[in-house]
Design a protein around this motif. Structure first.
Motif, short mmCIF file in Angstrom:
data_model
loop_
_atom_site.label_atom_id
_atom_site.label_comp_id
_atom_site.label_asym_id
_atom_site.label_seq_id
_atom_site.Cartn_x
_atom_site.Cartn_y
_atom_site.Cartn_z
N ASP A 34 3.47 -11.49 4.06
CA ASP A 34 4.11 -10.37 4.74
C ASP A 34 5.59 -10.35 4.37
OD1 ASP A 34 4.73 -8.23 6.43
OD2 ASP A 34 3.42 -8.98 8.03
N SER A 35 6.10 -9.17 4.08
CA SER A 35 7.52 -9.03 3.74
C SER A 35 8.37 -8.82 4.98
CB SER A 35 7.71 -7.86 2.78
OG SER A 35 7.25 -6.64 3.36
N ARG A 113 7.10 -9.40 -0.43
CA ARG A 113 6.22 -8.28 -0.70
C ARG A 113 5.26 -8.65 -1.82
NH1 ARG A 113 4.04 -4.33 2.21
NH2 ARG A 113 3.59 -2.45 1.00
N THR A 138 -1.89 -3.93 5.32
CA THR A 138 -0.43 -3.83 5.32
C THR A 138 0.12 -2.78 6.28
OG1 THR A 138 -0.70 -2.47 3.34
CG2 THR A 138 -0.06 -4.76 3.01
#
Length: 450
Positions: A34-35, A113, A138
């Motif tokens: 997860d960014s 990402r 996402t």
């Protein structure tokens, strides 16, 4: 050299966490990526923090409604900075707690990402992760409005982090986000304007009940402009100017803040899906009935990132995550069942819906009867001085099945679950009508709706 996993899950929200936890429990080597801070939209940037704000607005509104009925409310007001500090007691612990949960379970977590560099291989920063399977979960991001000045818009996520609430707020869009935030902001004391390009806001809900909530919103002071399309935003020295068109006539609106509330889209366009041979469109990753990519069998999708038949709701994302996990572990056997999933817009009072609308029931050729009434004169509404409340229930003739239920009023977000259980379990209207409910409650109104 690539790090190898049985599963790489993209995202850490409801869908990704469900599939990752289930597969890890089965002994798989699992990674999550997860960014953003771990936890996903609902826990950090959506439903949970929003409901904290709505709760304060509900309390303030209840006090306002009961003025003259035995409750003194002269000093009642919402302290926005204090409320935001309270809200953060819910959101701030989430990322560390979620990361700790992954670590305890033996799930490897990566920040950054992800972008596909192969059929089931993604790159995250300098790391390359190769999975036997990849699950795309996402979530969503605000849609591109494609108008000049979009850089001046405040997103719903940014709204939920405001330390101060501006005096004049304008929302572009007439859906969940606009109405929920507008109902909070107006009760804090802001002047609120909503621009909606269609003639009917809250399009997923019953039009008769929407008309009631629009009327009630306008009485509160919310300026709802229907048939009005935003064309651009300019930034002045001390305010923003929104250029809009209504029935071909050009006009302007001034505000201290302009909020993007005109829809969200799957956040997948920068994942390099084409490199992995994953077909996708504006609705999300194209999936089959098992939530597997139609073009790459190593890839599955769940939640808001999947172009499934399920509505973009948190319970659906968790549910789809579990369906994907079962199909990964046991082969494609589980198909999601989207019947009887309730949805709520948390206005004050809330507006709730489950099953078919009147229009959809007619379009599908059902023969049905409609039970409907505005219920402000009912005890449950009068007791709390609720001026706008009502229901519409659609019952199929012959089978007595409940096809749809639509509620407006106090506790509608809870009562709608009774109708959801009935629809999903196949209960008839007669079954529900003859249930014995605790009294006096909003649930005890249900038999009178059938």
């Amino acid at each position: 050299m690539a790090l190898k996993f049985d599963l790489v899950a993209l995202g850490t929200g409801s869908a990704a966490s469900a599939v990752a936890s289930r597969c890890r429990s089965a002994g798989w080597q699992v990674a999550v990526v997860d960014s953003r801070p771990f936890g996903g939209t609902c826990a950090l940037r959506g439903c949970d923090p929003k409901k904290v704000l709505v709760g304060a607005a509900q309390l303030a509104d209840w006090g306002r409604r009961m003025k003259g009925n035995g409750v003194r409310t002269e000093r009642m007001k919402i302290d926005w900075p204090e409320l935001m500090r309270f809200k953060r007691t819910f959101t701030e612990p989430v990322p560390k707690n979620r990361e700790r949960m992954f670590a305890k379970a033996g799930i490897e977590a990566f920040h950054g990402r992800a972008r596909f560099v192969g059929q089931s291989t993604v790159q995250v920063g300098e790391e390359v992760l190769e999975g036997r399977h990849v699950v795309i979960a996402t979530g969503q991001r605000p849609a591109d409005l494609k108008i000049p000045g979009v850089e001046y818009l405040t997103t719903s996520e940014q709204f939920l982090e405001l330390d101060e609430l501006p005096q004049r707020i304008l929302f572009i869009g007439g859906g969940y986000i606009a109405f929920e935030f507008a109902h909070v902001a107006v009760r804090v004391g802001s002047h609120v304007t909503v621009l909606h390009r269609g003639m009917r806001p809250l399009e997923l809900f019953d039009p008769d009940l929407v008309e009631q909530i629009v009327t009630g919103s306008r009485e509160l002071g919310i300026d709802i402009q229907l048939g009005t399309e935003a064309k651009g935003v300019e930034k002045g020295a001390s305010r923003y100017v929104v250029h809009a068109s209504t029935a071909g006539q050009q006009g302007t609106f001034e505000a201290d803040m302009v909020v993007h509330a005109a829809g969200r889209v799957p956040e997948i366009d920068d994942l390099n899906l084409d490199v992995a041979g994953v077909e996708w469109d504006e609705r999300g990753v194209r999936v089959n009935e098992f939530l597997q990519s139609v073009s790459n069998p190593a890839v599955y999708a769940a939640g808001d990132a999947a172009a499934s038949a399920g509505p973009p709701l948190t319970p659906v994302a968790s549910y789809e995550g579990m369906i994907v996990a079962e199909n990964l572990l046991k082969g494609n056997q589980q198909r999601p069942n989207y019947q009887g999933i309730p949805t709520v817009v948390f206005t004050i009072p809330p507006l709730a819906s489950v099953g078919l609308s009147e229009e959809d029931a007619r379009g599908q050729g059902h023969k049905f009867r409609i039970e409907k009434e505005m219920t402000s004169a009912w005890y449950s509404s009068r007791r709390v001085a609720e001026k706008y409340s009502g229901y519409k229930v659609i019952v199929e003739e012959g089978t007595d099945r409940i096809l749809g239920a639509h509620l407006l009023g106090g506790e509608a977000e809870e009562v709608i679950n009774l109708f959801a259980v009935a629809i999903r379990s196949g209960m008839s209207a007669g079954d529900l009508k003859h249930m014995l409910f605790a009294y006096p409650t909003h649930g005890s109104d249900v038999p009178y709706m059938l």
